[in-house]
Design an enzyme around this catalytic site. Structure first.
Site, short mmCIF file in Angstrom:
data_model
loop_
_atom_site.label_atom_id
_atom_site.label_comp_id
_atom_site.label_asym_id
_atom_site.label_seq_id
_atom_site.Cartn_x
_atom_site.Cartn_y
_atom_site.Cartn_z
N GLY A 1 -1.11 0.78 -4.97
CA GLY A 1 -2.18 1.81 -4.54
C GLY A 1 -1.44 3.06 -5.36
N ILE B 1 0.58 5.56 -4.36
CA ILE B 1 2.00 5.65 -4.19
C ILE B 1 2.79 4.47 -4.96
CG2 ILE B 1 3.88 6.13 -2.64
CD1 ILE B 1 2.07 7.21 -0.38
N THR C 1 9.18 3.07 2.54
CA THR C 1 8.52 4.51 2.98
C THR C 1 7.25 4.46 3.12
OG1 THR C 1 8.25 4.71 0.37
CG2 THR C 1 10.46 5.59 1.14
N ARG D 1 -5.44 -7.51 -4.48
CA ARG D 1 -6.23 -7.49 -5.76
C ARG D 1 -5.34 -6.87 -6.80
NH1 ARG D 1 -8.89 -5.72 -1.42
NH2 ARG D 1 -8.17 -3.47 -1.97
N HIS E 1 11.61 9.64 8.11
CA HIS E 1 10.16 9.75 7.59
C HIS E 1 10.11 11.21 7.00
CE1 HIS E 1 5.82 8.11 8.38
NE2 HIS E 1 5.96 8.76 7.17
N GLU F 1 8.40 5.39 15.96
CA GLU F 1 8.92 6.75 15.61
C GLU F 1 8.91 7.71 16.65
OE1 GLU F 1 7.65 7.86 11.79
OE2 GLU F 1 8.57 6.18 10.82
N ARG G 1 5.40 1.77 6.11
CA ARG G 1 5.36 2.04 7.84
C ARG G 1 6.43 1.11 8.18
NH1 ARG G 1 2.90 6.01 7.32
NH2 ARG G 1 0.80 6.77 8.17
#
Length: 323
Positions: A158, A160, A239, A181, A289, A270, A241
């Site tokens: 995506g 990122i 980086t 996809r 995070h 977290e 979840r």
């Protein structure tokens, strides 16, 4: 004209009331804002809220049921796993992210490479040794490696993931990716990225970087069985979840020497509990995070979230709706 009520939810580990107050100031001309550190902290404010802005703080089915005026939940993040989407859909509440804002994707990509480089160059053990006047080069040298010429496997190409792949070219890395996809052909060409299935990616990558959303399908995507597919010289970087990886299985693999190391910026939960074995596992580089929360990024995230809420309150359709 009635002034709409907005609930700004910023938990302590994301800055708490101080950060929430700064966020509220951006909305002061458009809404009456109540700042809390948990969605259920102020029941009257929750009950009257037309919109909620949440910074990684859970919005549960119970919270939604207690908010009869609620129309919009705005996540101050790319992710939305901390909002009960099914309950939001039942209550006809729109849930939005800041996905198209470009607020944090470059910084998350930078953090990904910071972790990769720290792992490859053994920066943490080298630094720790030198603070004790221990010249650790002879001991560390056999495990110091490179990014150049290595294969990077990107899980989720995506916004990122594409930033990560783009930076990989500067390090002369080969990029392969997996996802539900295929990316457009022009994106694959521009990034030099080849799509493979997940198992092949795990078997053939030297570095595996996770950039997928957390859903029921992706929870523990890297479990013990899939972690066993990785080379013993491979590194895992997360980086996205924390719950994308079975954390106990990763701790087992690191302890057994089945992986070279892991760079982790995210955890489940977290902040992590002291009992999380990964905190003491060998070969880890850890950060709290911080990908996406530089001084500059925090401002961009807040502005993107506030702009979406403001647009919605003005009667215009919000961006990045996921429900």
């Amino acid at each position: 004209m009635t002034v709409p009520n907005v609930l700004a939810v910023v938990p302590p580990h994301m800055g708490g009331r101080a950060a929430g107050t700064a966020l509220a100031a951006l909305l002061a001309e458009h809404a009456r804002v109540t700042v809390v550190e948990a969605a259920g902290e102020d029941p009257p404010a929750l009950r009257q809220a037309r919109a909620i802005i949440t910074a990684l703080s859970p919005v549960t089915a119970g919270h939604l049921a207690a908010a009869p005026e609620l129309e919009l939940v705005q996540c101050a993040s790319h992710g939305y796993d901390y909002v009960d989407l099914a309950a939001a859909r039942r209550q006809q509440v729109t849930v939005c992210t800041i996905g198209s804002s470009d607020a944090e994707r470059k910084n998350v990509a930078e953090q990904t490479f910071a972790l990769m480089l720290a792992l490859a160059k053994q920066l943490i053990p080298a630094h720790t040794a030198l603070t004790r006047a221990d010249w650790a080069l002879p001991r560390l040298q056999p495990s110091i490696t490179e990014l150049s010429g290595r294969t990077l496997g990107v899980i989720g190409l995506g916004a990122i993931g594409r930033e990560v792949a783009r930076r990989a070219a500067a390090f002369d890395m080969t990029v392969q990716y997996t996802g539900p996809r295929p990316a457009p052909a022009e994106v694959e060409l521009r990034l030099g990225a080849r799509r493979v299935d997940l198992d092949e990616l795990l078997r053939t990558s030297d570095y595996v970087s996770l950039h997928a959303p957390l859903t029921d399908r992706t929870r523990h995507l890297l479990d013990a069985e899939r972690l066993a597919l990785l080379k013993p010289t491979a590194f895992v970087v997360n980086t996205a979840r924390g719950a994308l990886i079975d954390q106990d299985a990763l701790a087992d693999a690191l302890t057994a020497g089945a992986l070279a190391g892991a760079g982790l910026d995210v955890f489940d939960p977290e902040p992590p509990t002291t009992g999380l074995r990964l905190l003491r596992a060998p070969g880890v580089v850890l950060s709290p995070h911080v990908g996406g929360v530089t001084r500059e990024t925090v401002v961009r995230i807040a502005l993107a979230a506030v702009q979406n809420v403001t647009e919605y309150l003005a009667g215009r359709p919000p961006r990045d709706a996921v429900s």
